[in-house]
Design a protein around this motif. Structure first.
Motif, short mmCIF file in Angstrom:
data_model
loop_
_atom_site.label_atom_id
_atom_site.label_comp_id
_atom_site.label_asym_id
_atom_site.label_seq_id
_atom_site.Cartn_x
_atom_site.Cartn_y
_atom_site.Cartn_z
N ALA A 6 -7.70 11.28 6.71
CA ALA A 6 -7.20 11.37 5.40
C ALA A 6 -5.92 10.92 5.26
CB ALA A 6 -7.12 13.13 4.96
N VAL A 7 -4.98 11.11 6.38
CA VAL A 7 -3.45 10.44 6.45
C VAL A 7 -3.58 8.96 6.56
CG1 VAL A 7 -1.71 10.08 7.81
CG2 VAL A 7 -2.54 12.41 7.75
N PHE A 8 -4.59 8.15 7.26
CA PHE A 8 -4.87 6.88 7.27
C PHE A 8 -5.15 6.29 5.78
CE2 PHE A 8 -5.31 7.10 11.94
CZ PHE A 8 -4.07 6.57 12.36
N CYS A 9 -6.26 7.04 5.33
CA CYS A 9 -6.64 6.66 3.82
C CYS A 9 -5.60 6.68 2.90
CB CYS A 9 -7.77 7.58 3.43
SG CYS A 9 -8.66 7.12 1.82
N PHE A 10 -4.84 7.95 2.89
CA PHE A 10 -3.54 8.01 1.98
C PHE A 10 -2.60 6.79 2.40
CE2 PHE A 10 0.42 9.97 1.14
CZ PHE A 10 0.17 10.04 -0.40
N ALA A 11 -2.41 6.39 3.54
CA ALA A 11 -1.32 5.29 3.82
C ALA A 11 -1.99 4.09 3.37
CB ALA A 11 -1.14 5.43 5.15
N GLY A 12 -3.11 3.89 3.55
CA GLY A 12 -3.65 2.54 3.07
C GLY A 12 -3.70 2.67 1.49
N VAL A 13 -4.02 3.78 0.87
CA VAL A 13 -4.00 3.59 -0.78
C VAL A 13 -2.72 3.31 -1.10
CG1 VAL A 13 -4.11 5.14 -2.80
CG2 VAL A 13 -6.16 4.93 -1.08
N VAL A 15 -0.02 1.84 0.34
CA VAL A 15 0.42 0.49 0.68
C VAL A 15 -0.07 -0.66 -0.41
CG1 VAL A 15 0.12 -1.54 2.38
CG2 VAL A 15 0.96 0.71 3.10
N LEU A 16 -1.53 -0.34 -0.69
CA LEU A 16 -2.07 -1.18 -1.81
C LEU A 16 -1.47 -1.03 -3.04
CD1 LEU A 16 -5.92 -0.93 -0.51
CD2 LEU A 16 -4.13 -2.97 -0.19
N LEU A 17 -1.17 0.45 -3.58
CA LEU A 17 -0.77 0.62 -4.83
C LEU A 17 0.49 -0.01 -4.71
CD1 LEU A 17 -0.56 2.27 -7.35
CD2 LEU A 17 0.39 4.33 -6.08
N LEU A 21 1.97 -2.78 -7.45
CA LEU A 21 3.15 -2.38 -8.43
C LEU A 21 4.35 -3.53 -8.24
CD1 LEU A 21 3.59 1.41 -8.01
CD2 LEU A 21 2.84 0.39 -9.92
N THR A 22 4.40 -4.04 -6.82
CA THR A 22 5.45 -5.05 -6.74
C THR A 22 5.15 -6.38 -7.55
OG1 THR A 22 5.89 -4.14 -4.75
CG2 THR A 22 6.53 -6.44 -5.01
N GLN A 23 3.73 -6.43 -7.48
CA GLN A 23 3.22 -7.95 -7.86
C GLN A 23 3.31 -7.79 -9.49
OE1 GLN A 23 2.42 -10.71 -6.67
NE2 GLN A 23 1.80 -11.48 -8.50
#
Length: 72
Positions: A6-13, A15-17, A21-23
């Motif tokens: 769950a932590v790895f999934c959350f971190a990946g989401v 980063v992608l988010l 948002l930056t773009q």
């Protein structure tokens, strides 16, 4: 799902988010990406992860508690 996954999934989401948002919203959201990366980096040394504590309170169990074998 275990706390670790769950932590790895959350971190990946996150980063992608933050990249999206930056773009599409504002370049300042790049600091959100930096924050996520810094948290992952400090976790590798300290083992402290606020997201893991939240997932545990939500009822997820650690791999060692479930007897699951890690694929890493």
């Amino acid at each position: 799902m275990t706390v670790e996954r769950a932590v790895f999934c959350f971190a990946g989401v996150m980063v992608l988010l933050s990249v999206a948002l930056t773009q599409f919203v504002h370049p300042g959201f790049m600091w959100f990406t930096v924050f996520v990366g810094a948290n992952l980096f400090q976790f590798s040394f300290s083992g402290f992860c606020p997201a893991a504590m939240v997932f545990k309170k939500l009822g997820l169990k650690a791999e060692k508690e479930t007897g699951a074998v890690s694929v890493t």
